[in-house]
Design a protein around this motif. Structure first.
Motif, PDB file in Angstrom:
ATOM      1  N   VAL A 134     -31.940  86.833  65.054  1.00  0.00           N
ATOM      2  CA  VAL A 134     -31.931  85.416  65.391  1.00  0.00           C
ATOM      3  C   VAL A 134     -32.615  84.594  64.301  1.00  0.00           C
ATOM      4  O   VAL A 134     -32.260  83.424  64.071  1.00  0.00           O
ATOM      5  CB  VAL A 134     -32.599  85.181  66.764  1.00  0.00           C
ATOM      6  N   ALA A 135     -33.564  85.188  63.573  1.00  0.00           N
ATOM      7  CA  ALA A 135     -34.233  84.469  62.480  1.00  0.00           C
ATOM      8  C   ALA A 135     -33.274  84.224  61.318  1.00  0.00           C
ATOM      9  O   ALA A 135     -33.252  83.136  60.732  1.00  0.00           O
ATOM     10  CB  ALA A 135     -35.457  85.246  62.001  1.00  0.00           C
ATOM     11  N   SER A 136     -32.480  85.241  60.969  1.00  0.00           N
ATOM     12  CA  SER A 136     -31.511  85.062  59.884  1.00  0.00           C
ATOM     13  C   SER A 136     -30.482  84.019  60.274  1.00  0.00           C
ATOM     14  O   SER A 136     -30.056  83.203  59.442  1.00  0.00           O
ATOM     15  CB  SER A 136     -30.832  86.399  59.556  1.00  0.00           C
ATOM     16  N   GLY A 137     -30.094  84.011  61.572  1.00  0.00           N
ATOM     17  CA  GLY A 137     -29.180  82.983  62.040  1.00  0.00           C
ATOM     18  C   GLY A 137     -29.807  81.605  61.986  1.00  0.00           C
ATOM     19  O   GLY A 137     -29.165  80.623  61.599  1.00  0.00           O
ATOM     20  N   ALA A 138     -31.079  81.511  62.372  1.00  0.00           N
ATOM     21  CA  ALA A 138     -31.773  80.223  62.370  1.00  0.00           C
ATOM     22  C   ALA A 138     -31.887  79.662  60.950  1.00  0.00           C
ATOM     23  O   ALA A 138     -31.720  78.456  60.732  1.00  0.00           O
ATOM     24  CB  ALA A 138     -33.161  80.376  62.978  1.00  0.00           C
ATOM     25  N   LEU A 139     -32.170  80.530  59.987  1.00  0.00           N
ATOM     26  CA  LEU A 139     -32.294  80.087  58.594  1.00  0.00           C
ATOM     27  C   LEU A 139     -31.002  79.426  58.124  1.00  0.00           C
ATOM     28  O   LEU A 139     -31.012  78.340  57.541  1.00  0.00           O
ATOM     29  CB  LEU A 139     -32.633  81.283  57.696  1.00  0.00           C
ATOM     30  N   LEU A 140     -29.884  80.100  58.395  1.00  0.00           N
ATOM     31  CA  LEU A 140     -28.590  79.560  57.989  1.00  0.00           C
ATOM     32  C   LEU A 140     -28.226  78.337  58.816  1.00  0.00           C
ATOM     33  O   LEU A 140     -27.641  77.379  58.303  1.00  0.00           O
ATOM     34  CB  LEU A 140     -27.509  80.637  58.131  1.00  0.00           C
ATOM     35  N   GLN A 141     -28.569  78.375  60.110  1.00  0.00           N
ATOM     36  CA  GLN A 141     -28.229  77.261  60.986  1.00  0.00           C
ATOM     37  C   GLN A 141     -28.941  75.989  60.557  1.00  0.00           C
ATOM     38  O   GLN A 141     -28.347  74.898  60.573  1.00  0.00           O
ATOM     39  CB  GLN A 141     -28.585  77.593  62.428  1.00  0.00           C
ATOM     40  N   PHE A 142     -30.187  76.087  60.157  1.00  0.00           N
ATOM     41  CA  PHE A 142     -30.914  74.896  59.708  1.00  0.00           C
ATOM     42  C   PHE A 142     -30.299  74.344  58.419  1.00  0.00           C
ATOM     43  O   PHE A 142     -30.222  73.121  58.248  1.00  0.00           O
ATOM     44  CB  PHE A 142     -32.392  75.229  59.503  1.00  0.00           C
ATOM     45  N   ARG A 143     -29.881  75.240  57.522  1.00  0.00           N
ATOM     46  CA  ARG A 143     -29.271  74.744  56.289  1.00  0.00           C
ATOM     47  C   ARG A 143     -27.949  74.036  56.570  1.00  0.00           C
ATOM     48  O   ARG A 143     -27.655  72.985  56.013  1.00  0.00           O
ATOM     49  CB  ARG A 143     -29.053  75.893  55.296  1.00  0.00           C
ATOM     50  N   MET A 144     -27.129  74.618  57.458  1.00  0.00           N
ATOM     51  CA  MET A 144     -25.857  73.995  57.772  1.00  0.00           C
ATOM     52  C   MET A 144     -26.050  72.713  58.588  1.00  0.00           C
ATOM     53  O   MET A 144     -25.268  71.770  58.464  1.00  0.00           O
ATOM     54  CB  MET A 144     -24.962  74.978  58.519  1.00  0.00           C
ATOM     55  N   LEU A 145     -27.091  72.694  59.438  1.00  0.00           N
ATOM     56  CA  LEU A 145     -27.405  71.462  60.161  1.00  0.00           C
ATOM     57  C   LEU A 145     -27.763  70.360  59.164  1.00  0.00           C
ATOM     58  O   LEU A 145     -27.324  69.212  59.302  1.00  0.00           O
ATOM     59  CB  LEU A 145     -28.563  71.691  61.133  1.00  0.00           C
ATOM     60  N   GLY A 146     -28.542  70.727  58.153  1.00  0.00           N
ATOM     61  CA  GLY A 146     -28.861  69.765  57.106  1.00  0.00           C
ATOM     62  C   GLY A 146     -27.611  69.278  56.399  1.00  0.00           C
ATOM     63  O   GLY A 146     -27.462  68.083  56.118  1.00  0.00           O
ATOM     64  N   GLY A 147     -26.690  70.213  56.112  1.00  0.00           N
ATOM     65  CA  GLY A 147     -25.439  69.829  55.466  1.00  0.00           C
ATOM     66  C   GLY A 147     -24.624  68.873  56.312  1.00  0.00           C
ATOM     67  O   GLY A 147     -24.059  67.885  55.812  1.00  0.00           O
TER      68      GLY A 147
END
Length: 576
Positions: A450-463
């Motif tokens: 879930v941490a690896s997903g969160a890392l990517l999710q925050f970047r895509m949310l920023g995008g």
């Protein structure tokens, strides 16, 4: 027999008077992991890289083909939704797919998500209206989210921790390479054939990657070598107790809050005013959903609750981890904006072809690819701590974006723009590359997926947020700047298709191009502000003993995280 899987892989075990805590279950499985070697490791590494390459091409390929798409489907004023519709579900589903893989298994989950991406890529290529395209892009984003997050999760689990920098470099290179070749492919396709091949080419590529993943991922991965692991049957996976692990409310609140927020940022000032009842209502509901999401995650993180949180409450108490997530969020804001808006500027203001715009974006994307690999080599070989690499990368990104704001309204392409791309691209690549190796060293083993997903999710949310803001800024700027120059009908045509600029009288055409140029510069000023916030956020990772990703210091750091968190885990009551 009970299914014990709170915050860990699904494990079938005999009933006992006392059930071990989730952290103990996860650590037992982690200690008995048999890592992949030989041809299987090489083939799976290749498959994961291709998977990440494919979905990241899809983000950047739109940059040079978007003008052709919107001109053909008559919807330039909706172009933000073509990208953001994809990013909303991409953003909202990343952590959710990570949790689904805990319930149903890594292999079934990644095969399912790539299948969804492939099918709806074909749907995008067959659409006849902008509305149809946006809908298919939304579902395409659902599939892409799982491809991205599960590829990173599997990469973490197939090798020991000391090999993470090498895997991170490989995956970061694939991600950046997608951004490099995407604009070129999109430009060539849009210029020489129909834009529909931008999406249709994903179909055969997706099928090939599906076959490779099916062959290379062992059954029951990552517990394939654990003799004490009893794989759940299909019936057990879909049983009520298994499905009860899904944090349905948390996922729903997250998706709803993201969708409404991005809708306001995209449409306010164009479809409705900022102070309208529509804008205020959407913002209020979005804020309420964000609060409900946080409260839900706080509640379900408790051991007595069956659902597993998509964003565990314990994350909020790790300064280093929350700082890493915020850095990932801020880095995604300017990255996606540059990839999309710079090619648009080349085509709309400078009159280049789609392929020419893609070629001119090479310095930015190549330096991202190069820096994402280079920074992991520095971390592994020179043993430079991540925080120093993040500081340098964030500073370079800030400088490069600030230089973009100095571009004049001249319709001749300034040579300096390539230098700006190099500086900002190198900074973005450093940040993206080093962020990929931080999670295993600041979160517990049981939270790795879930941490690896969160890392990517925050970047895509920023995008998604960045593109929504950038699109809104450009549309509002054009509306205000051109309102007195062209008629309402002509303005409507301009907002649907930039090709109509060249139908205007020369003097009016120059004024319209200046308005577009001013709009793009304003976008970059806002992106510069976010880059400054990112630089300040790096300070949250500062501590006496800096985080390290290699050597004995890295092992000690990881072990201290697990021990510290494990000591706070409450033992659940005995079950019979």
């Amino acid at each position: 027999m009970t299914i014990n899987a709170k915050d860990g892989p699904l494990v079938a075990e005999e009933s006992s008077p006392k059930r071990p805590s989730p952290a103990v279950v996860q650590d037992t499985l982690a200690n008995s992991t048999i890592y992949l070697t030989g041809w299987q490791l090489q083939l799976l590494s290749l498959s994961l890289s291709l998977c990440m390459l494919l979905v990241n091409i899809e983000v950047s390929i739109i940059g040079t083909s978007l003008v052709s798409i919107t001109d053909d489907l008559h919807g330039f004023n909706q172009n933000g939704w073509v990208v953001t519709g994809y990013l909303i579900t991409y953003t909202g589903m990343i952590i959710i797919w990570s949790k689904l893989s805990d319930v149903f298994g890594r292999k079934p989950a990644i095969l399912a998500t790539l299948s969804i991406f492939t099918v709806f890529s074909g749907g995008c290529g067959a659409t006849q209206t902008m509305t149809q395209l946006i809908i298919c892009r939304v579902f395409q984003g659902i599939g892409a989210a799982g491809c991205f997050s599960l590829a990173l999760t599997v990469a973490y689990e197939m090798v020991p921790k000391e090999k993470y920098p090498a895997q991170a470099a490989q995956l970061a290179a694939s991600t950046a390479l997608g951004s490099l070749v995407g604009p070129l492919i999109g430009g060539a396709i849009s210029q020489d054939t129909t834009w529909r091949w931008v999406f249709l080419l994903n179909v055969p590529a997706g099928v090939v990657i599906l076959i490779l993943l099916f062959i290379s991922i062992p059954r029951n991965f990552p517990n394939h070598g654990n003799t004490s692991y009893m794989a759940p049957t299909l019936r057990q996976k879909f049983s009520s107790s298994s499905l009860a692990r899904l944090d349905v409310f948390g996922a729903t609140f997250l998706l709803g809050a993201t969708l409404l927020l991005v809708t306001v940022l995209l449409e306010a000032g164009t479809s409705f005013s900022w102070n309208s009842a529509t804008s205020i209502s959407l913002l209020v509901v979005s804020a309420v959903l964000w609060v409900l999401f946080v409260v839900t995650e706080c509640i379900v993180t408790g051991e007595k609750w069956r659902p597993e949180p998509v964003f565990p409450w314990r994350f909020f108490f790790s300064r280093a981890w929350m700082g890493t997530l915020m850095i990932s969020l801020f880095s995604g804001i300017p990255y996606n904006t540059v990839v999309i808006t710079i090619p648009q500027r080349f085509q709309a203001v400078y009159g280049t072809t789609p392929l020419g715009a893609g070629v001119r974006l090479i310095p930015f994307n190549f330096l991202i690819s190069f820096a994402s690999v280079f920074v992991n080599i520095l971390a592994a070989k020179a043993r430079i701590k991540p925080i120093y690499l993040l500081l340098v990368g964030s500073a370079l990104q800030l400088i490069g974006l600030a230089l973009f704001t100095t571009i004049t309204n001249d319709t001749t392409i300034p040579a300096a723009i390539y230098g700006y791309e190099i500086i900002s691209g190198f900074g973005v690549g450093m940040v993206i590359g080093i962020c990929l190796v931080i999670p295993p060293h600041v979160v517990e083993t049981r939270d790795l997926a879930v941490a690896s997903g969160a890392l990517l999710q925050f970047r895509m949310l920023g995008g998604a947020l960045g593109l929504a803001i950038a699109s809104n800024v450009l549309n509002n700027r054009l509306n205000s700047a051109l309102a007195g120059l062209v008629s309402a009908e002509e303005l409507s045509v301009l907002l649907r298709s930039t090709a109509s600029i060249h139908l205007l009288p020369p003097r009016l055409q120059a004024q319209v191009l200046a308005a577009f140029s001013d709009g793009y510069n304003l976008q970059m000023k806002i992106m510069t502000g976010f880059a400054g916030a990112q630089l300040l956020t790096v300070g949250t990772l500062w501590r006496k003993n800096q985080i390290s990703v290699v050597g004995d210091e890295a092992k000690a750091s990881t072990q201290s995280v697990d021990l510290e968190k494990k000591s706070s885990v409450k033992e659940p009551p005995p079950t019979m």
